[in-house]
Design a protein around this motif. Structure first.
Motif, PDB file in Angstrom:
ATOM      1  N   GLU A 125       0.761  -1.173   0.150  1.00  6.60           N
ATOM      2  CA  GLU A 125       0.117   0.054  -0.131  1.00  6.60           C
ATOM      3  C   GLU A 125       0.603   1.368   0.034  1.00  6.60           C
ATOM      4  N   LEU A 126       2.165   1.048   0.586  1.00  5.69           N
ATOM      5  CA  LEU A 126       3.007   2.272   0.687  1.00  5.69           C
ATOM      6  C   LEU A 126       3.983   2.194  -0.212  1.00  5.69           C
ATOM      7  N   ILE A 159       9.396   2.348  -1.314  1.00  8.75           N
ATOM      8  CA  ILE A 159       8.536   2.977  -0.069  1.00  8.75           C
ATOM      9  C   ILE A 159       8.368   4.711  -0.668  1.00  8.75           C
ATOM     10  N   PHE A 160       7.023   5.287  -0.236  1.00 14.57           N
ATOM     11  CA  PHE A 160       7.020   6.541  -0.765  1.00 14.57           C
ATOM     12  C   PHE A 160       7.866   7.431   0.184  1.00 14.57           C
ATOM     13  N   THR A 161       8.443   8.472  -0.751  1.00 16.35           N
ATOM     14  CA  THR A 161       9.050   9.506  -0.017  1.00 16.35           C
ATOM     15  C   THR A 161       8.083  10.772  -0.664  1.00 16.35           C
ATOM     16  N   ASP A 162       7.855  11.463   0.526  1.00 19.12           N
ATOM     17  CA  ASP A 162       6.768  12.529   0.376  1.00 19.12           C
ATOM     18  C   ASP A 162       5.933  12.513  -0.683  1.00 19.12           C
ATOM     19  N   CYS A 215       5.646   9.283  -5.297  1.00 19.23           N
ATOM     20  CA  CYS A 215       6.644  10.185  -4.488  1.00 19.23           C
ATOM     21  C   CYS A 215       6.586  11.439  -5.368  1.00 19.23           C
ATOM     22  N   THR A 216       6.965  12.531  -4.578  1.00 17.31           N
ATOM     23  CA  THR A 216       7.107  13.827  -5.207  1.00 17.31           C
ATOM     24  C   THR A 216       8.076  13.776  -6.274  1.00 17.31           C
ATOM     25  N   GLN A 217       9.327  13.193  -6.123  1.00 14.00           N
ATOM     26  CA  GLN A 217      10.377  13.128  -7.203  1.00 14.00           C
ATOM     27  C   GLN A 217       9.842  12.396  -8.248  1.00 14.00           C
ATOM     28  N   TYR A 242      -2.796  10.685   4.507  1.00  5.51           N
ATOM     29  CA  TYR A 242      -2.988   9.259   5.214  1.00  5.51           C
ATOM     30  C   TYR A 242      -1.618   8.722   4.997  1.00  5.51           C
ATOM     31  N   LEU A 243      -1.081   8.604   3.718  1.00  4.19           N
ATOM     32  CA  LEU A 243       0.420   7.796   3.465  1.00  4.19           C
ATOM     33  C   LEU A 243       1.324   8.501   4.275  1.00  4.19           C
ATOM     34  N   ASN A 244       1.323   9.832   4.680  1.00  7.72           N
ATOM     35  CA  ASN A 244       2.455  10.507   5.291  1.00  7.72           C
ATOM     36  C   ASN A 244       2.238  10.115   6.856  1.00  7.72           C
TER      37      ASN A 244
END
Length: 747
Positions: free
Chosen positions: A14-15, A23-26, A37-39, A80-82
């Motif tokens: 999910e993440l 894994i998500f970054t920002d 991810c933002t990037q 939610y993710l953060n």
């Protein structure tokens, strides 16, 4: 850590960013609710976005996304993710990590093992022991071990992460929602006091409840759209399956055509080769005979030559002179003998070859073709609409055509027919295929007035839909439309007929008593066939029972009831008692049980009765044993019976209990002079043959006179001693005349 691996794996999925697969970054959440991810999303925008209009497509669903100021970093962050990322890091904490997460209880970098709502964060194993050992913590805190973590724990965790984003308010939880149009945001108590004085405030829970209600309506719409898509998917799958089945069937037809053509060619080849062999045999025999004849002539000529040569070699003058006449005659005979070449029986110049028919070759080029038919509702029509009588089966047709206007096949499942009466109630109907592109609609209206026929194909109304049809009251006047059967024995002519029946396929079976046979006619008056199998003797009653014809016959009390198939082949004898038995008219009830009128014989002690051949046979006696039942019909769970030399109709229930009678002697309306055949007409009426008055009368089933038709005579619309009457499914009335020896159709 092994105990939480399964949940962590699901959590990680999910993440995980679908672009970088890490894994998500920002993480940023797009308006289409997909997160990256933002990037990653910035790189995607740089590669594929449109900087001029500041838009890009979502990498997953391809939805067009507006990018604020062309800067992906300004896209909405995912609360939610953060919020969940620290929980995942806590769950994955390990002693070998260089940097450990901080326990919210002891505030030390530790391997975290549980979440405590009261501590508002993740805690280490030592703090868990502290929670268990200190009574106040044990009573008031409810930590959940990561190994026991479930989805419902996530909401609890999330609620502990809702803090204000204003500077110096980070320790304040969000408690309210400002409803002012200029605000529309969640705020903490301090924000409400400082910046939202006199604003319309609502608790966060109340605002969320209203949002949920609004969103639920949207989701319900989404669910409806999803159901439509699922239905379309189902139809698509059904269509795919149907096309597959149709193509398999078409392949079978192609193979059948191939086999048929191959068989035709094989048969043709066998016939041609046989003919060629016959020609060869005949020509060979002729040539052999020709050669024998030629060789014989050559031998005779050669012999004469040798004889002459011998005569010359002997050189005897006298012999030469003496042989002159013989040689001359022999030479003349041989020279005058016709040449074999002139024998016309020998076809010396015959040429034999096989020539393929050009017509056949052209037909092979047009054996068949693949037809891909797409029905065009705008060219399909409702046809053959007629005024319809109430309570009877009425029909119309639907013709389906393609875009070119050609009659073409259509899946019967795609034809939606709805027939409604004047009150909007739907009338039951049946749609069946008559032939390619032509479909029959059958329906039975139960109310008077205008009805509407609506037809859609594939959900679209066809060209002339809807159509109006007028439903007639069945008490309206009937008119004679056809007469047939007059005369005597020859062909389809009648002699003293006694009863008549009509099948669902609208064939008429007539008990032609004077000729000891059953005749079958079409309703158009065409004589179809005859049968008198099993030695029929003076047949009286006849009726159709599904795929069978039941006949009563016999004389002098030796009666019987027999069963035949529709072609007249004897099937079985249903009833033939040892005692005196004289059956007359018959009918069938709702359970397909046979009911037959039986005459009585006073001197033998046999009473007149009605016999019903059911699983438990019912015999019900007549109220007056002097009355002899002749004809019977059934409808609305009642039997209607007429009698010999009486002037009324008796009515019985299904168990043979007498209910009432109607009629009387005379020539007036509702009176009779010899009651004969009867037939239920429409939903609640009955037709009665008033034989001596040469007419047919119509009553309600309670015995109230409605009207009559017919008068004495042999012309159109006249009758002589009507003896039986039947009604077709479509409401046409067929009257059988005993003295007139004919059938007259009324409609």
């Amino acid at each position: 850590m092994a105990a939480v691996n399964t949940y962590v794996e699901d959590f990680e999925k999910e993440l995980t960013c679908s672009i970088c697969h890490d894994i998500f970054t920002d993480p940023k959440t797009l308006p289409c609710l997909h997160s990256y991810c933002t990037q990653c999303i910035a790189q995607w925008y740089a590669r594929s976005g449109n900087p001029f209009i500041k838009q890009m497509e979502c990498p997953m669903c391809k939805t067009t996304i507006d990018v604020p100021d062309g800067d992906p970093s300004k896209l909405r962050s995912s609360f939610y993710l953060n919020s969940l990322l620290p929980l995942l890091h806590a769950m994955k904490s390990d002693a070998n990590q260089p940097i450990l997460p901080v326990c919210v209880s002891c505030e030390q970098p530790k391997v975290l093992v549980a979440f405590c709502p009261q501590c508002e964060g993740s805690i280490c194993e030592e703090c868990i022991k502290t929670h268990e050992s200190i009574k106040q913590l044990r009573d008031n805190h409810q930590p959940t071990m990561f190994k026991d973590f479930k989805q419902e724990n996530v909401a609890n965790y999330m609620n502990k992460k809702i803090f204000c984003k204003e500077k110096f308010h980070e320790d304040n939880k969000l408690e309210y929602f400002c409803q002012e149009d200029s605000c529309k945001q969640s705020v903490c108590q301090k924000c409400a006091t400082l910046y939202h004085q006199n604003h319309r405030m609502q608790s966060l829970e109340g605002a969320a409840l209203e949002v949920k209600k609004g969103l639920q309506q949207d989701i319900d719409g989404v669910e409806g759209k999803k159901e439509k898509y699922e239905q379309e998917l189902k139809h698509s799958e059904q269509n795919k399956e149907r096309i597959g089945q149709e193509i398999e069937l078409a392949k079978k037809e192609v193979r059948r055509a191939e086999e048929m053509i191959c068989k035709t060619v094989r048969d043709h080849s066998t016939a041609m080769i046989s003919a060629l062999d016959q020609t060869l045999q005949e020509q060979t025999a002729a040539n052999d005979q020709e050669q024998r004849d030629i060789n014989s002539n050559i031998r005779l000529l050669s012999e004469l030559q040798r004889q002459w040569q011998t005569l010359k070699e002997r050189g005897v003058p006298y012999e030469i002179i003496e042989s002159k006449e013989a040689f001359q005659i022999r030479s003349r005979v041989l020279l005058e003998t016709p040449s074999v070449l002139h024998n016309k029986s020998i076809q010396r110049d015959i040429t034999v070859c096989y020539v393929t028919s050009e017509q056949f070759l052209q037909s092979l080029q047009n054996i068949g073709k693949i037809v891909k038919s797409v029905t065009d509702p705008a060219r399909c029509t409702i046809e053959s609409i007629k005024k319809a009588p109430r309570g009877f089966i009425n029909k119309c047709k639907i013709i389906t055509r393609n875009t070119e206007g050609e009659v073409s096949p259509t899946r019967i499942e795609s034809i939606d027919v709805r027939i409604k009466d004047g009150e909007g109630n739907e009338v039951e109907k049946k749609v069946s295929e008559e032939q390619t592109g032509k479909y029959r609609v059958s329906y039975k209206p139960q109310k008077n007035g205008t009805h509407e026929i609506q037809v859609k194909i594939g959900g679209e109304p066809i060209c002339n839909s809807p159509q109006k049809v007028n439903i007639l009251e069945v008490t309206e006047t009937l008119k004679s439309e056809k007469i047939f059967g007059e005369g005597n024995y020859n062909g389809g002519q009648l002699q003293c007929p006694r009863s008549m029946a009509v099948s669902e396929g609208e064939e008429l079976a007539i008990a032609d008593r004077g000729n000891d046979r059953i005749l079958i006619f079409s309703l158009d008056g065409n004589y179809l066939r005859v049968f008198n199998d099993a030695g029929l003797c003076h047949p009286f009653g006849a009726f159709f029972n599904e795929e069978r014809i039941i006949v009563s016959d016999g004389t002098d009390g030796e009666g019987r009831i027999q069963e035949f198939d529709l072609n007249g082949t004897y099937v079985r004898t249903i009833y033939k008692p040892d005692q005196w038995f004289a059956p007359r008219g018959m009918c069938v009830n709702d359970n397909k049980d046979i009911a037959v009128c039986c005459l009585g014989k006073q001197e033998l002690g046999i009473k007149p009765s009605i016999k019903v051949f059911s699983k438990q046979r019912i015999d019900f006696d007549m109220p007056d044993n002097s009355e002899q039942p002749q004809y019977i019909t059934y409808g609305n769970e009642k039997y209607f019976v007429s009698y010999l030399n009486t002037y009324y109709v008796r009515v019985f229930d299904v168990n043979g209990v007498f209910l009432y009678k109607f009629g009387g002697k005379g020539e007036g309306d509702g009176q009779f002079n010899g009651v004969r055949g009867l037939a239920v007409y429409g939903p609640d009426m009955i037709l009665v043959c008033d034989s001596g008055n040469h007419r047919v009368q119509l009553f309600t089933q309670e015995g109230q006179f409605i009207r009559s038709f017919g008068s004495r005579g042999t012309g159109v619309g006249q009758m002589t001693h009507p003896v039986d009457v039947v009604v077709t499914a479509g409401g046409r009335v067929c009257v059988l005349e005993w003295s007139g020896n004919r059938v007259q159709i009324w409609s």
